[in-house]
Design a protein around this motif. Structure first.
Motif, PDB file in Angstrom:
ATOM      1  N   PHE A  73       0.978  -1.100  -0.015  1.00 45.80           N
ATOM      2  CA  PHE A  73       0.157  -0.034   0.059  1.00 45.80           C
ATOM      3  C   PHE A  73       0.912   1.214   0.047  1.00 45.80           C
ATOM      4  N   GLU A  74       0.095   2.236  -0.421  1.00 45.51           N
ATOM      5  CA  GLU A  74       1.214   3.576  -0.573  1.00 45.51           C
ATOM      6  C   GLU A  74       0.970   4.105   0.956  1.00 45.51           C
ATOM      7  N   GLU A  75       2.282   4.387   1.544  1.00 45.24           N
ATOM      8  CA  GLU A  75       2.446   4.541   3.130  1.00 45.24           C
ATOM      9  C   GLU A  75       1.814   5.975   3.408  1.00 45.24           C
ATOM     10  N   SER A  76       1.415   6.775   2.484  1.00 45.27           N
ATOM     11  CA  SER A  76       0.911   8.107   2.787  1.00 45.27           C
ATOM     12  C   SER A  76      -0.551   8.046   3.102  1.00 45.27           C
ATOM     13  N   LEU A  77      -1.147   7.058   2.802  1.00 52.77           N
ATOM     14  CA  LEU A  77      -2.336   6.672   2.733  1.00 52.77           C
ATOM     15  C   LEU A  77      -3.040   6.431   4.421  1.00 52.77           C
ATOM     16  N   PRO A  78      -4.251   6.917   4.611  1.00 48.24           N
ATOM     17  CA  PRO A  78      -4.526   6.460   6.194  1.00 48.24           C
ATOM     18  C   PRO A  78      -5.003   5.082   6.107  1.00 48.24           C
ATOM     19  N   VAL A  79      -4.758   4.425   7.450  1.00 50.04           N
ATOM     20  CA  VAL A  79      -5.013   3.076   7.644  1.00 50.04           C
ATOM     21  C   VAL A  79      -6.344   2.787   8.109  1.00 50.04           C
ATOM     22  N   VAL A  80      -6.976   1.847   7.408  1.00 49.50           N
ATOM     23  CA  VAL A  80      -8.020   1.480   7.754  1.00 49.50           C
ATOM     24  C   VAL A  80      -8.241   0.047   8.081  1.00 49.50           C
ATOM     25  N   SER A  81      -8.731  -0.484   9.271  1.00 48.78           N
ATOM     26  CA  SER A  81      -9.024  -2.063   9.619  1.00 48.78           C
ATOM     27  C   SER A  81     -10.452  -2.449   8.977  1.00 48.78           C
ATOM     28  N   ILE A  82     -10.223  -3.403   8.333  1.00 47.42           N
ATOM     29  CA  ILE A  82     -11.424  -4.149   7.823  1.00 47.42           C
ATOM     30  C   ILE A  82     -12.111  -5.324   8.804  1.00 47.42           C
ATOM     31  N   LEU A  83     -12.916  -5.368   9.703  1.00 42.16           N
ATOM     32  CA  LEU A  83     -13.187  -6.365  10.337  1.00 42.16           C
ATOM     33  C   LEU A  83     -14.496  -7.077   9.731  1.00 42.16           C
ATOM     34  N   SER A  84     -14.352  -8.477   9.681  1.00 36.65           N
ATOM     35  CA  SER A  84     -15.364  -9.432   8.862  1.00 36.65           C
ATOM     36  C   SER A  84     -16.080 -10.110  10.022  1.00 36.65           C
ATOM     37  N   THR A  85     -17.517  -9.956   9.892  1.00 33.86           N
ATOM     38  CA  THR A  85     -18.254 -10.786  10.937  1.00 33.86           C
ATOM     39  C   THR A  85     -19.012 -11.732  10.175  1.00 33.86           C
ATOM     40  N   GLY A  86     -19.027 -11.600   8.978  1.00 28.68           N
ATOM     41  CA  GLY A  86     -20.089 -12.597   8.161  1.00 28.68           C
ATOM     42  C   GLY A  86     -20.984 -12.036   7.175  1.00 28.68           C
ATOM     43  N   GLY A  87     -21.762 -12.774   6.746  1.00 28.71           N
ATOM     44  CA  GLY A  87     -22.941 -12.290   5.814  1.00 28.71           C
ATOM     45  C   GLY A  87     -22.493 -12.190   4.455  1.00 28.71           C
ATOM     46  N   THR A  88     -23.610 -11.806   3.671  1.00 24.35           N
ATOM     47  CA  THR A  88     -23.484 -11.826   1.997  1.00 24.35           C
ATOM     48  C   THR A  88     -22.164 -11.225   1.634  1.00 24.35           C
ATOM     49  N   ILE A  89     -21.727 -10.122   2.152  1.00 26.91           N
ATOM     50  CA  ILE A  89     -20.586  -9.395   1.802  1.00 26.91           C
ATOM     51  C   ILE A  89     -19.315 -10.151   1.792  1.00 26.91           C
ATOM     52  N   ALA A  90     -19.270 -11.172   2.793  1.00 31.08           N
ATOM     53  CA  ALA A  90     -18.105 -11.811   2.855  1.00 31.08           C
ATOM     54  C   ALA A  90     -18.373 -13.104   2.204  1.00 31.08           C
ATOM     55  N   SER A  91     -19.232 -13.365   1.195  1.00 34.59           N
ATOM     56  CA  SER A  91     -19.199 -14.714   0.596  1.00 34.59           C
ATOM     57  C   SER A  91     -18.842 -14.971  -0.862  1.00 34.59           C
ATOM     58  N   ARG A  92     -18.593 -16.260  -0.819  1.00 35.62           N
ATOM     59  CA  ARG A  92     -17.938 -16.588  -2.181  1.00 35.62           C
ATOM     60  C   ARG A  92     -18.828 -17.819  -2.557  1.00 35.62           C
ATOM     61  N   VAL A  93     -18.559 -18.495  -3.766  1.00 31.02           N
ATOM     62  CA  VAL A  93     -19.569 -19.379  -4.198  1.00 31.02           C
ATOM     63  C   VAL A  93     -18.732 -20.708  -3.546  1.00 31.02           C
ATOM     64  N   GLU A 114      -2.983   3.297  17.636  1.00 32.58           N
ATOM     65  CA  GLU A 114      -2.601   4.746  17.434  1.00 32.58           C
ATOM     66  C   GLU A 114      -2.748   4.934  15.727  1.00 32.58           C
ATOM     67  N   ASP A 115      -2.138   4.015  15.102  1.00 31.06           N
ATOM     68  CA  ASP A 115      -2.084   3.966  13.423  1.00 31.06           C
ATOM     69  C   ASP A 115      -3.459   3.655  12.745  1.00 31.06           C
ATOM     70  N   VAL A 116      -4.230   3.400  13.361  1.00 29.43           N
ATOM     71  CA  VAL A 116      -5.475   3.078  12.768  1.00 29.43           C
ATOM     72  C   VAL A 116      -6.309   4.406  12.586  1.00 29.43           C
ATOM     73  N   ASP A 117      -6.887   4.785  11.402  1.00 29.46           N
ATOM     74  CA  ASP A 117      -7.625   5.968  11.314  1.00 29.46           C
ATOM     75  C   ASP A 117      -9.181   5.759  11.250  1.00 29.46           C
ATOM     76  N   GLY A 118      -9.504   4.557  10.837  1.00 28.90           N
ATOM     77  CA  GLY A 118     -10.986   4.183  10.984  1.00 28.90           C
ATOM     78  C   GLY A 118     -11.124   2.725  10.789  1.00 28.90           C
ATOM     79  N   VAL A 119     -12.365   2.291  11.275  1.00 32.75           N
ATOM     80  CA  VAL A 119     -12.499   0.859  11.241  1.00 32.75           C
ATOM     81  C   VAL A 119     -13.791   0.469  10.122  1.00 32.75           C
ATOM     82  N   VAL A 120     -13.891  -0.408   9.385  1.00 32.56           N
ATOM     83  CA  VAL A 120     -14.931  -0.855   8.584  1.00 32.56           C
ATOM     84  C   VAL A 120     -15.377  -2.155   9.303  1.00 32.56           C
ATOM     85  N   VAL A 121     -16.701  -2.397   9.413  1.00 32.26           N
ATOM     86  CA  VAL A 121     -17.075  -3.857   9.978  1.00 32.26           C
ATOM     87  C   VAL A 121     -18.070  -4.205   8.882  1.00 32.26           C
TER      88      VAL A 121
END
Lengths: 427, 617
Positions: free
Chosen positions: A68-88, A149-156
């Motif tokens: 990743f480009e280091e100048s970009l903010p850091v975002v943590s993606i936490l997965s809890t399941g559901g359709t968005i995290a699904s594969r065939v 400290e370095d995490v700028d935001g969280v996506v769940v």
């Protein structure tokens, strides 16, 4: 996987043998033919299965280092399941959970320009299966990321059915929030090219880098793949079974629109990032029920919950917040009185969803609020009141105190002014 | 042009797509196409995602390179959330399934007990979901043709794609009225070895489909994809032939193309060792008279060049009528790139590029006498990409001879590159639907008559074999059968004559016979069976009806076309010939005069009888 030849009483079929896992697959074998079609052959018809060769597992580049480009903010993606995290899942012929960062980036390369992503699978739960215990786990995982400290935001990422419950509970348990927490999901599973997951993810990651310190839900704003709304986590509700824009802010405007190109248009007031120290308050009371009032409803339901040791009940009443009161057989009043006497908090919301409850307009309302001592939750959504009551009862069981807290705005879930809009059911 | 197809090892297979005449396959919307302005416009995008076997399909990925915005137009009263991909599919349309099973039975196929609904990945935008739902209904059948049996490998029931309305640089517009119409796909084995055989087979299958009476008719409701291979090499799939009259020519052209490219690939294999190169030669054109290049340079673009050793003259080689090799390469480039600037050595000097400039280019890229080169100009990044595409295409053509791809039909009946042949990973299960059971009734219901049975039946009705054939192939077949059943008192041959000869005559007179409804024909037949009019009157009435639009009953009264009794006929004839010298006139002429007078009011035998009576007297 294996390439086989199945010889039946009437013919021969060559293809890849797929394990049959679904309920309706009993008694069948499933074969993927060379032309791509799956066929179902009754086991009773099969004379012989000849194994031709084992097929190599498809290559999966797991754990691949992504730069990743280091100048970009850091975002943590936490997965809890559901359709968005699904594969065939060819194993079951169904959809299964998978949340591999490299998979996501291969499909949504735009994310590389928005943030440095980290991902973690917290759980793999379809959202209809959520409960207070799992909410706590999600809350802890979010909290852990937020305190870095370095995490700028969280996506769940979350199943959509009850995403608004999770966003509501997070709105209460994450005190002094100083970074964005964005919940997102998808209405069309992400194994398909048309999935809403892609835009939802792009907009969510973007939102997690913004100067907004709120718990939010980020989902399609319309049927178009143009923009998402950022809904305040305690003002949002799934309002359609299947459309992409199922999520709507109710009794409040969304915080912002986020467009596919990263443009943001603010629509409402919001809390900004600041220096406050985030706190996690997970003292919760899970013995809370959410029930519906309807013509002919049996008030015994209240007894049932009291007898089961419940400490709080939220009623989605009719209209301004009614429950049946006039006929002895159906009246909720004696039950509400009993609840009050036994220290069980009863909160009233409206199944109209849009608009504010009122305890005084009709005599019956006065009965419920004054004799039944029920707490009228202003313009709060039933699901939000349910989550809030779980939170409040974790602090106190004193009913006066509960009432005071329930009617104190904590995360934007309550408002004193009701704004006018052209149509009743819109915001 | 005497091509010996058998000697060339030509193999042709067909894929026939036929729309069924029912509501949509996975929702209850009507299957109607509309041209009034749509009230819904939805903007979407599609992405390539990993398929069932963990690989992103090549064809799918290629489409994504051309990723565009898609606009979907729809109507709130005839399309619903299912077509908009905003609601899961409903249970499969049982009526459509029954028709598909019926067709499979007519083709002697083996039908599966339970069907798996599959998603066939299609991300060209024509399916809102990004896939087409399809299910394999049956396999392993055949159809009899004059040259032998053609094996039918599979029959699938699938949903029709959306209709492309327009295509711009940035976005494509599709209309969802067509999306979801049930479609039967019938795939044959490559059992045909000449274009003529292919046409016959396509016609036979088409005829068989129409026998069900439940398929849509008209332009675009049946489409054939044709697979053509030569000398046992890979195939080319030609998409969407709508008019069978063109089928033979299209196949013939494609065979010529494959033969030419095969020759190319045998003679120029040395080029496979040639590496990709890209030289910026913009500086040569600082004072160019070439308008296009000057414009490109002025807007900051570049002119790039690639040498092709020992290839002089081949770019303008005609690989099939009206098509040069250069065009084959250009078509490939333009299906991935927006670049318009493409010039090769064989067309130079030209386009304002001077001899001197050509010499300078050749000097710069160290080109020898027999070498060729390609110039591409445009925005630098795009031009590099386009030049790479040109190289890729040339090498591919030499390596494989332009096969293993899907091609579209152009107006001049040649084909153009659309995409590479997709692999099997384009399909995975439709997770929103359980398996579909085939009901017993569907397997045991009575099958419609075959064309041969119908022809036999019609001949029995007194029709000539030619007319019987014509009727079976005609759009009015259903009318004819219904009318024959309803009007038992009227001879079948008369009904056929009315439906075919009379209407054909009127059409030749420039009248719009499509205005004639079944009900009008019925009214005439009713009058005919009640002996109120004579057969000859029917055409006269219809002619008047089409010209004036008046009611049929009115026309009959006005034009005095009611059938006359024998007495009346006798009376008119007497009056007609009163005081005339019959002997001088002769019988034949008298008959003609009488018929002319009584046309449409009396039948010939009656007239003849009365005239003869007069003569006897």
């Amino acid at each position: 996987m294996e390439l086989v030849e199945v010889i039946t009483k009437t013919g021969k079929y060559r293809g890849i043998l797929l394990p049959s896992g679904e309920i309706f697959d009993r008694g069948f074998i499933i074969l993927k033919l060379e032309n791509g079609y799956n066929i179902r052959i009754r086991k009773s018809q099969v004379k012989q299965i000849k194994r031709i060769k084992k097929l190599p597992q498809p290559k999966q580049e797991r754990g691949k280092e992504i730069k990743f480009e280091e100048s970009l903010p850091v975002v943590s993606i936490l997965s809890t399941g559901g359709t968005i995290a699904s594969r065939v899942d060819y194993l079951s012929g169904g959809v299964h959970a998978s949340f591999e960062l490299s998979d996501i980036l291969a499909t949504v390369p735009e994310l590389l320009k928005l943030a440095q992503l980290r991902s973690k699978v917290v759980m793999q739960v379809m959202s209809e299966d959520m409960h207070v215990g799992l909410w706590k786990r999600i809350a802890r995982a979010v909290f852990e990321e937020l305190t870095k400290e370095d995490v700028d935001g969280v996506v769940v990422t979350h199943g959509t059915d009850t995403m608004h419950f999770t966003s509501a509970i997070l709105s209460f348990v994450l005190r002094n929030l100083n970074k964005p927490v964005v919940l997102t999901g998808s209405q069309r599973s992400s194994d398909r090219g048309s999935s809403d997951a892609f835009l939802n993810l792009i907009c969510s990651v973007k939102a997690a880098t913004l100067d907004i310190a709120e718990v939010m839900v980020c989902m399609h704003g319309s049927s178009h793949d143009d923009f998402c709304y950022l809904h305040r986590g305690c003002r949002v509700r799934k309002m359609h079974t299947s459309r992409r824009d199922a999520f709507q802010s109710i009794n409040d405007k969304p915080i912002a629109k986020v467009f596919s190109d990263g443009k943001v248009e603010f629509l409402n007031t919001y809390r900004r990032r600041d220096e406050s120290r985030i706190k996690l308050d997970l003292k919760l009371e899970p013995r809370v029920a959410l029930i519906y009032s309807y013509p002919g409803a049996d008030p015994g339901i209240i007894d049932f919950f009291i007898d089961r040791g419940y400490k709080g009940i939220v009623i989605a009443g009719t209209g301004l917040g009614h429950v049946p009161t006039s006929f002895k057989k159906y009246s909720f009043i004696p039950k509400l009185k009993r609840a009050y006497e036994e220290g069980v908090a009863v909160c009233i919301t409206s199944q109209c969803l849009f608009g504010r409850t009122n305890p005084y307009v009709y005599r019956n309302l006065r009965l419920v609020s004054m004799v039944g001592k029920a707490i009228y939750c202003e313009d709060m959504l039933p699901e939000v009141a349910y989550c809030k009551l779980i939170y409040v009862l974790g602090k106190t069981k004193d009913l006066d105190e509960v009432k005071k807290l329930m009617l104190t705005n904590m995360a934007g879930e309550l408002k004193e002014r009701s704004e006018f809009h052209d149509q009743a059911g819109t915001f | 042009m005497g091509i010996d197809y058998k000697k060339l090892g030509v193999k042709i297979g067909l894929e026939i797509h036929q729309q069924l005449d029912t509501h949509k396959l996975f929702c209850s919307c009507p299957s109607i196409l509309r041209n009034d302005p749509p009230d819904i416009r939805i903007r979407r995008r599609l992405r390539a995602v990993a398929g069932e076997l963990g690989e992103v399909d090549i064809a799918a990925k290629e489409e994504e390179i051309r990723r565009k915005k898609f606009i979907y137009e729809a109507y709130s009263d005839t399309t619903c959330l299912v077509e908009l991909d905003e609601e899961p599919p409903h249970q499969v349309n049982e009526e459509a399934l029954a028709i598909a099973v019926e067709i499979a039975r007519m083709l002697h196929m083996k039908i599966f007990d339970e069907l798996c609904v599959m998603r066939k990945v299609v991300i060209d935008g024509s399916n809102v979901s990004g896939f087409q739902r399809t299910m394999l209904v049956a396999e392993n059948g055949y159809i009899e043709c004059s040259f032998g049996k053609v094996r039918i490998s599979l029959l699938a029931l699938e949903e029709e794609a959306a209709r492309k309305i327009s295509e711009g640089e940035e976005e494509q517009v599709f209309r969802l009225d067509r999306l979801g119409i049930p479609l039967v796909e019938i795939r044959t084995e490559p059992d045909m070895s000449t274009p003529k055989e292919a046409r016959e087979c396509a016609e036979r299958i088409g005829l068989l489909l129409r026998m069900t009476g439940k398929v849509k008719r008209g332009i675009g409701t049946i489409r054939q994809d044709v697979n053509v291979s030569v000398r046992g090499k890979g195939r080319v799939e030609i998409k969407g032939v709508q008019d069978l009259r063109h089928l033979e020519k299209i196949i013939e052209n494609e065979i010529l193309r494959q033969l030419s490219l095969d020759e190319l690939s045998q003679r120029y294999s040395h080029l496979l060792r040639h590496k990709f190169e890209c030289k910026d030669i913009s500086h040569i054109f600082t004072n160019t008279k070439c308008e296009m290049i000057r414009k490109t340079l002025n807007s900051g673009g570049k002119v790039l060049c690639m040498k092709i050793p020992d290839f002089r003259g081949l770019m303008k080689w005609e690989i099939q009528p009206n098509k040069r090799l250069a065009q084959e390469i250009l078509e490939y480039i333009s299906s991935f790139s927006r670049i318009k600037g493409f010039i090769h050595r064989d067309e130079l000097p030209g386009y304002g590029i001077s001899e001197t400039e050509v010499l300078r280019i050749e000097e710069h890229i160290k080109s020898k006498e027999n070498d060729n080169f390609i110039l591409i100009f445009g925005k630098e990044e795009e031009a590099i990409e386009a030049l790479r595409l040109a190289y890729e295409r040339l090498i591919e053509l030499i390596k494989y001879g332009g096969i293993n791809e899907v091609r579209g039909v152009k107006e001049d009946l040649t084909t153009r590159f659309m995409r590479k042949l997709p692999g099997a990973s384009r399909m995975y299960p439709e997770t929103d639907l359980p398996p579909v059971k085939i009901k017993r009734e569907m397997l045991t219901s009575r099958l419609p008559e075959t064309p041969e049975e119908k022809i036999k039946k019609f001949i029995k009705l007194g029709l000539s074999p030619e007319l019987a054939q014509q009727i079976v192939r005609s759009e009015k077949l259903e009318w004819f059968e219904e009318l024959v059943k309803e009007f038992k008192g009227v001879r079948g041959s008369l009904i056929a004559k009315l439906l075919f000869n009379s209407l054909e005559n009127l059409k030749k007179k420039g009248l719009d016979v499509s205005q004639v409804r079944k009900e009008d024909i019925k009214q005439l037949l009713r009058l005919l069976s009640e002996d109120k009019i004579v057969f000859e009157a029917c055409e006269l009435v219809l002619e008047e009806f089409l010209k004036t639009g008046e009611e049929i009953s009115e026309i009959i009264v006005k034009r005095k076309l009611t059938k006359l009794s024998k007495c009346e006929v006798r009376k008119i004839i007497r009056e007609l010939f009163a005081g005339k010298n019959l002997k001088e006139l002769g019988l034949q002429r008298a008959l003609n005069i009488a018929m002319k007078e009584l046309r449409g009011r009396a039948e010939y035998p009656t007239v003849e009888k009365c005239v003869r009576e007069l003569f006897k007297q």
